[in-house]
Design an enzyme around this catalytic site. Sequence first.
Site, PDB file in Angstrom:
ATOM      1  N   ARG A   2       6.690  15.733  31.528  1.00 47.72           N
ATOM      2  CA  ARG A   2       7.007  14.779  30.467  1.00 47.72           C
ATOM      3  C   ARG A   2       6.151  13.520  30.500  1.00 47.72           C
ATOM      4  O   ARG A   2       6.649  12.410  30.662  1.00 47.72           O
ATOM      5  CB  ARG A   2       8.480  14.374  30.546  1.00 47.72           C
ATOM      6  CG  ARG A   2       9.448  15.489  30.306  1.00 47.72           C
ATOM      7  CD  ARG A   2       9.504  15.873  28.847  1.00 47.72           C
ATOM      8  NE  ARG A   2      10.210  17.127  28.670  1.00 47.72           N
ATOM      9  CZ  ARG A   2      11.520  17.221  28.529  1.00 47.72           C
ATOM     10  NH1 ARG A   2      12.244  16.167  28.526  1.00 47.72           N
ATOM     11  NH2 ARG A   2      12.064  18.402  28.380  1.00 47.72           N
ATOM     12  N   ARG A   6      10.307   9.761  25.118  1.00 43.02           N
ATOM     13  CA  ARG A   6      10.975   8.593  24.546  1.00 43.02           C
ATOM     14  C   ARG A   6      10.836   7.322  25.361  1.00 43.02           C
ATOM     15  O   ARG A   6      11.210   6.251  24.895  1.00 43.02           O
ATOM     16  CB  ARG A   6      12.453   8.928  24.314  1.00 43.02           C
ATOM     17  CG  ARG A   6      12.629   9.827  23.099  1.00 43.02           C
ATOM     18  CD  ARG A   6      14.060  10.242  22.923  1.00 43.02           C
ATOM     19  NE  ARG A   6      14.467  11.103  24.016  1.00 43.02           N
ATOM     20  CZ  ARG A   6      15.710  11.531  24.184  1.00 43.02           C
ATOM     21  NH1 ARG A   6      16.661  11.145  23.364  1.00 43.02           N
ATOM     22  NH2 ARG A   6      15.999  12.341  25.189  1.00 43.02           N
ATOM     23  N   ASP A  52       6.944  22.449  23.397  1.00 41.46           N
ATOM     24  CA  ASP A  52       8.205  22.617  24.122  1.00 41.46           C
ATOM     25  C   ASP A  52       8.353  24.077  24.505  1.00 41.46           C
ATOM     26  O   ASP A  52       7.751  24.949  23.880  1.00 41.46           O
ATOM     27  CB  ASP A  52       9.402  22.167  23.281  1.00 41.46           C
ATOM     28  CG  ASP A  52      10.637  21.994  24.163  1.00 41.46           C
ATOM     29  OD1 ASP A  52      10.738  20.974  24.865  1.00 41.46           O
ATOM     30  OD2 ASP A  52      11.468  22.916  24.195  1.00 41.46           O
ATOM     31  N   TYR A 128      18.640  29.294  27.118  1.00 40.11           N
ATOM     32  CA  TYR A 128      18.852  28.573  25.851  1.00 40.11           C
ATOM     33  C   TYR A 128      19.174  29.546  24.720  1.00 40.11           C
ATOM     34  O   TYR A 128      19.982  29.254  23.835  1.00 40.11           O
ATOM     35  CB  TYR A 128      17.610  27.739  25.499  1.00 40.11           C
ATOM     36  CG  TYR A 128      17.411  26.576  26.446  1.00 40.11           C
ATOM     37  CD1 TYR A 128      18.066  25.366  26.241  1.00 40.11           C
ATOM     38  CD2 TYR A 128      16.592  26.692  27.570  1.00 40.11           C
ATOM     39  CE1 TYR A 128      17.902  24.300  27.120  1.00 40.11           C
ATOM     40  CE2 TYR A 128      16.428  25.636  28.450  1.00 40.11           C
ATOM     41  CZ  TYR A 128      17.088  24.442  28.221  1.00 40.11           C
ATOM     42  OH  TYR A 128      16.938  23.395  29.086  1.00 40.11           O
TER      43      TYR A 128
HETATM   44  O1  1CP Z   1       4.763  15.588  28.743  1.00 43.52           O
HETATM   45  C1  1CP Z   1       5.222  16.183  27.773  1.00 43.52           C
HETATM   46  O2  1CP Z   1       5.940  15.661  26.940  1.00 43.52           O
HETATM   47  C2  1CP Z   1       4.837  17.625  27.684  1.00 43.52           C
HETATM   48  C3  1CP Z   1       5.578  18.409  26.736  1.00 43.52           C
HETATM   49  C4  1CP Z   1       6.935  18.985  27.165  1.00 43.52           C
HETATM   50  C5  1CP Z   1       7.214  19.900  28.198  1.00 43.52           C
HETATM   51  C6  1CP Z   1       6.272  20.384  29.273  1.00 43.52           C
HETATM   52  C7  1CP Z   1       8.144  18.765  26.456  1.00 43.52           C
HETATM   53  C8  1CP Z   1       8.323  17.847  25.308  1.00 43.52           C
HETATM   54  N1  1CP Z   1       9.092  19.617  26.962  1.00 43.52           N
HETATM   55  C9  1CP Z   1       8.570  20.310  28.034  1.00 43.52           C
HETATM   56  C10 1CP Z   1       9.216  21.346  28.851  1.00 43.52           C
HETATM   57  C11 1CP Z   1      10.665  21.629  28.711  1.00 43.52           C
HETATM   58  N2  1CP Z   1      11.462  21.586  27.578  1.00 43.52           N
HETATM   59  C12 1CP Z   1      11.474  22.108  29.775  1.00 43.52           C
HETATM   60  C13 1CP Z   1      10.941  22.440  31.147  1.00 43.52           C
HETATM   61  C14 1CP Z   1      10.642  21.238  31.952  1.00 43.52           C
HETATM   62  C15 1CP Z   1      11.831  20.470  32.367  1.00 43.52           C
HETATM   63  O3  1CP Z   1      12.571  20.995  33.206  1.00 43.52           O
HETATM   64  O4  1CP Z   1      12.023  19.335  31.869  1.00 43.52           O
HETATM   65  C16 1CP Z   1      12.777  22.278  29.290  1.00 43.52           C
HETATM   66  C17 1CP Z   1      13.987  22.753  30.062  1.00 43.52           C
HETATM   67  C18 1CP Z   1      12.767  21.953  27.897  1.00 43.52           C
HETATM   68  C19 1CP Z   1      13.903  22.068  26.917  1.00 43.52           C
HETATM   69  C20 1CP Z   1      14.188  20.788  26.228  1.00 43.52           C
HETATM   70  N3  1CP Z   1      13.305  20.155  25.404  1.00 43.52           N
HETATM   71  C21 1CP Z   1      15.365  20.014  26.283  1.00 43.52           C
HETATM   72  C22 1CP Z   1      16.645  20.400  27.015  1.00 43.52           C
HETATM   73  C23 1CP Z   1      16.684  19.954  28.442  1.00 43.52           C
HETATM   74  C24 1CP Z   1      17.990  20.398  29.130  1.00 43.52           C
HETATM   75  O5  1CP Z   1      18.398  19.649  30.021  1.00 43.52           O
HETATM   76  O6  1CP Z   1      18.566  21.432  28.804  1.00 43.52           O
HETATM   77  C25 1CP Z   1      15.163  18.866  25.483  1.00 43.52           C
HETATM   78  C26 1CP Z   1      16.106  17.724  25.236  1.00 43.52           C
HETATM   79  C27 1CP Z   1      13.837  18.969  24.938  1.00 43.52           C
HETATM   80  C28 1CP Z   1      13.191  18.007  23.994  1.00 43.52           C
HETATM   81  C29 1CP Z   1      11.875  17.477  24.393  1.00 43.52           C
HETATM   82  N4  1CP Z   1      10.771  18.222  24.717  1.00 43.52           N
HETATM   83  C30 1CP Z   1       9.701  17.410  24.974  1.00 43.52           C
HETATM   84  C31 1CP Z   1      10.148  16.048  24.820  1.00 43.52           C
HETATM   85  C32 1CP Z   1       9.283  14.838  24.979  1.00 43.52           C
HETATM   86  C33 1CP Z   1      11.522  16.105  24.471  1.00 43.52           C
HETATM   87  C34 1CP Z   1      12.469  14.946  24.205  1.00 43.52           C
HETATM   88  C35 1CP Z   1      12.036  13.888  23.288  1.00 43.52           C
HETATM   89  C36 1CP Z   1      12.394  13.940  21.857  1.00 43.52           C
HETATM   90  O7  1CP Z   1      13.491  14.387  21.463  1.00 43.52           O
HETATM   91  O8  1CP Z   1      11.581  13.390  21.094  1.00 43.52           O
END
Ligand code: 1CP
Length: 324
Positions: A2, A6, A52, A128
């Site tokens: 990440r 945000r 994502d 998911y």
């Molecule tokens: O640096 C980066 O932002 C790279 C892009 C990236 C990556 C590598 C995002 C953007 N998501 C991910 C991977 C991801 N997504 C994982 C695996 C890594 C980890 O364990 O964090 C997982 C589980 C997700 C699924 C996901 N995406 C969730 C659910 C998490 C959970 O606890 O169940 C959520 C809330 C997201 C949204 C998301 N994806 C990425 C961002 C920056 C965001 C949140 C910001 C937004 O809503 O704008």
Amino acid sequence: MRQAGRYLPEYREIRAQADGFLDLCYTPDRAARVTLQPIERFRPDAAILFSDILVIPDAIGQEVGFVEGTGPVLTPVTSGADLAKFDPGKTLDHLAPVFETVSRVRAELPDDVALIGFAGAPWTVATYMVEGGSSRDFNAIKSWAVRERADFAAMMDILVASTTDYLVAQVEAGAQALQLFDTWAGAVPANDFDDWVISPTARIVAGVKARQPDVPIIGFARGIGDRLEGYIRGTGVDAVGLDASMTATEAAAKIQPICPVQGNLDPAYLMVGGEEMERAAREILDGLGKGPFVFNLAHGIHKDTPFSHVERLAEIVREWSPNS
Ligand code: 1CP
């Protein structure tokens, strides 16, 4: 972990212009900009593609949404009959904007900053798809996978095929390394670990290497403790991301002799900053920095993290040397 998100005001600005999170992932101009923002601000050695893990279910035909304050919401898979709706053959067409983002980012990044592509590992993506979103206990997927083993295996086959195509296309578009996120691997029962984690990951690694033999693949299987060594040997990944459960000394003794490691500052230290963060970061650098190592977090940045702490952390890592 990440780099975008945000905690960055410039991310929030572009996110607000997009028509939802998936729209941001599928608009190459914006996705490229948010990929590059943390690079401009912190100058790390690598960028991770902004996308994502849930673009795969979206691409193969499941309804996927991101709801403000809730997270991902999917129409859950409840039976083997639902699998008929999924077509891994749609992956490349549907995700063409992501490959466009990869090419644009690669063209704009300095030559000495690597671009990392990624995907979710099948087990984590499947959680998911069956739970319909985030879960605490994974009861729906685990009971379905145990009760309907053949259907679950068929779903894993679909995810392996789709994810392999997706990763190869990222490399063709300019990604120079790949990471597979198996964030929920720690929830898998020990006796199912080979079938639900190792085998699908091994098939993706072999499938990608058959077409792109030189691309390094980093596996991140969170929460698997003592099974990490078996995971490295069984999957064929080139390197592993470490979660925060292992000290640098333990990782240097047990894991680094097998392969390069990436990690593993707990994001809570980044949130707190100051001396605590500095001490924890140095402990990791001193413990792992003399071997093959990529400094990283152990998990994603929390949205309330002050970016001045990220700036400071980047400085600490850059200034560190094996003799300091
Ligand atoms: O640096 C980066 O932002 C790279 C892009 C990236 C990556 C590598 C995002 C953007 N998501 C991910 C991977 C991801 N997504 C994982 C695996 C890594 C980890 O364990 O964090 C997982 C589980 C997700 C699924 C996901 N995406 C969730 C659910 C998490 C959970 O606890 O169940 C959520 C809330 C997201 C949204 C998301 N994806 C990425 C961002 C920056 C965001 C949140 C910001 C937004 O809503 O704008």
